[in-house]
Design a protein around this motif. Structure first.
Motif, PDB file in Angstrom:
ATOM      1  N   UNK A  56     -17.348 -49.129 -45.079  1.00  0.00           N
ATOM      2  CA  UNK A  56     -17.753 -49.401 -46.452  1.00  0.00           C
ATOM      3  C   UNK A  56     -17.779 -50.878 -46.791  1.00  0.00           C
ATOM      4  N   UNK A  57     -16.742 -51.608 -46.371  1.00  0.00           N
ATOM      5  CA  UNK A  57     -16.679 -53.021 -46.748  1.00  0.00           C
ATOM      6  C   UNK A  57     -17.337 -53.922 -45.724  1.00  0.00           C
ATOM      7  N   UNK A  58     -17.182 -53.607 -44.436  1.00  0.00           N
ATOM      8  CA  UNK A  58     -17.686 -54.510 -43.410  1.00  0.00           C
ATOM      9  C   UNK A  58     -19.012 -54.035 -42.825  1.00  0.00           C
ATOM     10  N   UNK A  59     -19.366 -52.768 -43.062  1.00  0.00           N
ATOM     11  CA  UNK A  59     -20.663 -52.282 -42.606  1.00  0.00           C
ATOM     12  C   UNK A  59     -20.725 -51.923 -41.140  1.00  0.00           C
ATOM     13  N   UNK A  60     -19.573 -51.741 -40.489  1.00  0.00           N
ATOM     14  CA  UNK A  60     -19.595 -51.364 -39.073  1.00  0.00           C
ATOM     15  C   UNK A  60     -19.405 -49.857 -38.956  1.00  0.00           C
ATOM     16  N   UNK A  61     -20.489 -49.191 -38.602  1.00  0.00           N
ATOM     17  CA  UNK A  61     -20.486 -47.734 -38.594  1.00  0.00           C
ATOM     18  C   UNK A  61     -19.623 -47.202 -37.459  1.00  0.00           C
ATOM     19  N   UNK A  62     -18.670 -46.327 -37.784  1.00  0.00           N
ATOM     20  CA  UNK A  62     -17.811 -45.784 -36.740  1.00  0.00           C
ATOM     21  C   UNK A  62     -17.792 -44.267 -36.810  1.00  0.00           C
ATOM     22  N   UNK A  63     -18.056 -43.623 -35.695  1.00  0.00           N
ATOM     23  CA  UNK A  63     -17.952 -42.158 -35.626  1.00  0.00           C
ATOM     24  C   UNK A  63     -16.732 -41.751 -34.820  1.00  0.00           C
ATOM     25  N   UNK A  64     -15.791 -42.682 -34.601  1.00  0.00           N
ATOM     26  CA  UNK A  64     -14.641 -42.340 -33.780  1.00  0.00           C
ATOM     27  C   UNK A  64     -13.331 -42.519 -34.509  1.00  0.00           C
ATOM     28  N   UNK A  65     -13.380 -42.447 -35.845  1.00  0.00           N
ATOM     29  CA  UNK A  65     -12.170 -42.754 -36.601  1.00  0.00           C
ATOM     30  C   UNK A  65     -11.063 -41.746 -36.310  1.00  0.00           C
ATOM     31  N   UNK A  66     -11.434 -40.483 -36.151  1.00  0.00           N
ATOM     32  CA  UNK A  66     -10.422 -39.451 -35.906  1.00  0.00           C
ATOM     33  C   UNK A  66      -9.679 -39.713 -34.601  1.00  0.00           C
ATOM     34  N   UNK A  67     -10.321 -40.394 -33.652  1.00  0.00           N
ATOM     35  CA  UNK A  67      -9.641 -40.693 -32.393  1.00  0.00           C
ATOM     36  C   UNK A  67      -8.445 -41.605 -32.658  1.00  0.00           C
ATOM     37  N   UNK A  68      -8.617 -42.577 -33.532  1.00  0.00           N
ATOM     38  CA  UNK A  68      -7.507 -43.480 -33.838  1.00  0.00           C
ATOM     39  C   UNK A  68      -6.419 -42.767 -34.624  1.00  0.00           C
ATOM     40  N   UNK A  69      -6.866 -41.900 -35.521  1.00  0.00           N
ATOM     41  CA  UNK A  69      -5.943 -41.040 -36.270  1.00  0.00           C
ATOM     42  C   UNK A  69      -5.105 -40.222 -35.276  1.00  0.00           C
ATOM     43  N   UNK A  70      -5.791 -39.698 -34.269  1.00  0.00           N
ATOM     44  CA  UNK A  70      -5.103 -38.898 -33.249  1.00  0.00           C
ATOM     45  C   UNK A  70      -4.159 -39.725 -32.407  1.00  0.00           C
ATOM     46  N   UNK A  71      -4.578 -40.940 -32.057  1.00  0.00           N
ATOM     47  CA  UNK A  71      -3.705 -41.806 -31.257  1.00  0.00           C
ATOM     48  C   UNK A  71      -2.419 -42.083 -32.033  1.00  0.00           C
ATOM     49  N   UNK A  72      -2.564 -42.386 -33.328  1.00  0.00           N
ATOM     50  CA  UNK A  72      -1.378 -42.621 -34.155  1.00  0.00           C
ATOM     51  C   UNK A  72      -0.489 -41.392 -34.199  1.00  0.00           C
ATOM     52  N   UNK A  73      -1.108 -40.224 -34.378  1.00  0.00           N
ATOM     53  CA  UNK A  73      -0.323 -38.993 -34.476  1.00  0.00           C
ATOM     54  C   UNK A  73       0.445 -38.729 -33.185  1.00  0.00           C
ATOM     55  N   UNK A  74      -0.261 -38.813 -32.049  1.00  0.00           N
ATOM     56  CA  UNK A  74       0.392 -38.519 -30.778  1.00  0.00           C
ATOM     57  C   UNK A  74       1.465 -39.546 -30.455  1.00  0.00           C
ATOM     58  N   UNK A  75       1.175 -40.851 -30.717  1.00  0.00           N
ATOM     59  CA  UNK A  75       2.160 -41.877 -30.396  1.00  0.00           C
ATOM     60  C   UNK A  75       3.432 -41.671 -31.196  1.00  0.00           C
ATOM     61  N   UNK A  76       3.268 -41.466 -32.519  1.00  0.00           N
ATOM     62  CA  UNK A  76       4.474 -41.349 -33.336  1.00  0.00           C
ATOM     63  C   UNK A  76       5.242 -40.080 -32.982  1.00  0.00           C
ATOM     64  N   UNK A  77       4.498 -39.001 -32.711  1.00  0.00           N
ATOM     65  CA  UNK A  77       5.187 -37.759 -32.359  1.00  0.00           C
ATOM     66  C   UNK A  77       5.960 -37.932 -31.054  1.00  0.00           C
ATOM     67  N   UNK A  78       5.331 -38.628 -30.105  1.00  0.00           N
ATOM     68  CA  UNK A  78       5.996 -38.854 -28.821  1.00  0.00           C
ATOM     69  C   UNK A  78       7.254 -39.689 -29.008  1.00  0.00           C
ATOM     70  N   UNK A  79       7.110 -40.778 -29.790  1.00  0.00           N
ATOM     71  CA  UNK A  79       8.266 -41.655 -30.018  1.00  0.00           C
ATOM     72  C   UNK A  79       9.400 -40.898 -30.699  1.00  0.00           C
TER      73      UNK A  79
END
Lengths: 313, 296
Positions: A56-79
């Protein structure tokens, strides 16, 4: 001075909303499921805010946002599993670390792929999303705890109202200030015209990279909260369709509108999860017929989103 | 010697899959050439091809040549309708709006058809129009499904070649892919050319859907997503906008996918395809044959 006044107003508003929600929960009226989707809606808002910074602000279209959401979820759950964390004082640093790790991944892959534009960036981020999905599906080969395609089970349920609400509010305020800062100005300049921005001396690549890292950091934090709310993670929760969810929220809320993203995120969770309480499942199936039509109509009538009239901030 | 036979066998399977990817990739590459858009819904045209031929076989019991013709005709009409209804109003909109609209069309087709009133989200067994018959040639075996897929693909590609390089419409289409505005100034009805392009792409994807479900006889409304994305990658690999590039890219993707499944693990095959894509986007973003196209 004005800055502090505005900040104080926001904080008071947030406290007020918090008290109302707390009172409603305290009254015993809402069921556990309703409380859960309320917390979930804050998490979705936080993650969508990250996508709004990137797209929205920078104009860089991303279709992989959920992947980062998932990385955060898995990392924190693992930790939290390895460190055996059960209280939310311990959870805050874990979620923060998960966010940092997500940001680090975003830094590694953002470097090469942010040189691409528009549809090619979309395909590259989409590809990254599928790559992450494949890695998560095979994650039990890395560590048995991660569960692979069977899913990550047995995460402690720690996320509560205070944690999800105040972390979200905190990052909304940070994001708002970032947008008003020099960097925000660079981002908006890049979105309007990248060539013009670079010709007046903005290092567009660095600015895009920072927006991408920050947006993915927010997604990672949101993922951490999500993991400790639902206590079960599965790779299919973080596939392309989830990325499209975030995209739809940003589009409905309007590109480059923080308040729009908040409203659209809350509305979205109510539409997807909340209607389950009211409507029977035969009618619910039609949601996903309606949503694409709405999306196409928005693109025809208001290409910059439902809640902003014109492109820009 | 054993391994050599195994390799040849896998190579034949890879060409079979690659032929389908090549047919889909052609639609992506032609549409990208003319409109500079990624037609996300193209994978769903492929899925519709599979479902239409399913009904052609089970309900109407059509003979195979008529089945191919009717499937490709119907998918062509559907592709043209999608273009007229969803994409045409956005001709002058930003690129990303077009992409999001295409994503919307794709979701709409998938979820509407997965309603219980239509096909339901379950897998359906696809009845092959032929009995499988294997022929042993020397050390390895080839079956009639392979042969049909190869011959249908070759015939389609030959027809496409004639259409694009010999017919007037093909010349106009190639002109439009060089510069749409100038082509319009030359007095060519570019809207018709765009519809024509979508129609050809849709027909090829429909044939691809029929062939794919003959080789892997299970169909589902979401079956078009991954082959669609992989075929788009094939188009990027060969150089997007370049016809023979898409065909070569399709075969490369198909063969490497089969080899990864055979020698590593089938769970890694999607990941490997995307690693190939990343390498290409980073080091050769114009693809194998790409030369002077506007750099990404």
């Amino acid at each position: 001075m004005r800055f502090f006044l505005e900040l104080r107003k926001l904080i008071f508003l947030a406290l007020f909303i918090y008290l109302i929600i707390k009172l409603v929960i305290f009254s015993g009226l809402p069921t556990d499921y309703m409380i859960q989707i309320t917390l979930y809606s804050f998490i979705i808002v936080l993650s969508s805010l990250g996508l709004n910074v990137i797209y929205g602000f920078t104009g860089q279209f991303s279709l992989g946002h959920a992947a980062f959401y998932g990385i955060g979820a898995y990392t924190s759950a693992y930790l939290s599993k390895v460190l055996e964390i059960e209280s939310y004082y311990g959870l805050i640093p874990v979620i923060f670390l998960a966010g940092i790790f997500t940001a680090f991944i975003a830094y590694i892959i953002g470097g090469p792929i942010l040189r691409l534009k528009d549809d090619f960036l979309a395909i590259a981020t989409l590809g990254f999303g599928i790559l992450v999905r494949v890695i998560l599906d095979n994650s039990d080969r890395i560590s048995e705890v991660l569960g692979g395609s069977r899913g990550f089970v047995g995460i402690n349920k720690i996320t509560n109202l205070e944690l999800s609400f105040f972390i979200t509010v905190f990052f909304i305020i940070i994001t708002k200030n970032l947008i008003d800062s020099r960097f925000g100005l660079f981002w908006r300049a890049i979105k309007n015209d990248e060539l013009a921005a670079s010709s007046i001396g903005v290092n567009t690549f660095i600015a895009k990279l920072i927006a991408f890292i920050y947006g993915c950091f927010l997604a990672g934090i949101a993922g951490g909260l999500y993991a400790h709310l639902y206590t079960f993670l599965h790779p299919s929760n973080f596939d392309i369709l989830k990325s499209i969810d975030f995209l739809i929220i940003v589009i409905i809320g309007g590109m480059g509108s923080i308040s729009g993203t908040i409203i659209a995120g809350l509305f979205w969770v109510f539409f997807i999860e909340g209607l389950r309480i009211i409507l029977p499942s035969e009618i619910l199936e039609y949601r996903w017929v309606l949503i694409p039509i709405i999306l196409i109509l928005i693109m025809m009538i208001r290409p910059y989103g439902l809640m902003v009239k014109k492109e820009g901030y | 010697m054993e391994i050599l036979i195994y390799l040849t066998q896998q190579f034949i399977n890879g060409i079979q899959l690659g032929a389908v990817y090549a047919l889909i990739a052609l639609g992506y590459t032609m549409v990208y050439g003319v409109l500079r858009m990624i037609n996300f819904a193209h994978g769903d045209i492929f899925m519709l091809g599979a479902f239409i031929s399913y009904y052609g076989i089970t309900k109407f019991n059509l003979p195979f040549p008529i089945l191919i013709l009717s499937t490709s005709l119907l998918t062509a009409v559907i592709a043209i309708l999608i273009e007229k209804i969803a994409y045409k109003p956005l001709r002058n909109a930003p690129k990303i709006s077009l992409l999001i609209t295409a994503v919307g069309v794709s979701l709409f087709l998938e979820y509407t058809l997965s309603l219980n009133a239509f096909f339901t989200p379950n897998y359906i067994g696809f009845p092959r129009p032929f009995e499988i018959r294997s022929y042993d040639i020397g050390m390895f075996s080839i079956n009639n499904i392979h042969l049909i897929i190869f011959s249908v693909t070759i015939i389609s590609l030959a027809l496409l070649y004639l259409l694009i390089y010999k017919s007037k419409y093909g010349i106009a289409m190639r002109a439009a892919s060089h510069d749409l505005e100038i082509t319009r100034l030359m007095g060519i009805r570019t809207d018709n050319i765009i519809s024509f392009t979508f129609g050809i792409g849709g027909a090829l994807a429909g044939i691809g859907g029929l062939l794919y479900s003959m080789a892997y006889p299970q169909i589902n409304v979401f079956m078009g997503i991954m082959p669609g994305i992989k075929s788009f990658i094939a188009a990027v690999l060969g150089g997007i906008g370049i016809i023979h590039g898409a065909v070569l890219g399709g075969f490369i993707i198909g063969i490497s996918e089969v080899f990864v499944s055979a020698f590593l693990s089938s769970t890694y095959r999607d990941g490997v395809i995307f690693i190939i894509l990343f390498i290409f986007l980073l080091f050769r973003p114009n693809g194998i044959f790409g030369k002077n196209i506007e750099k990404v």
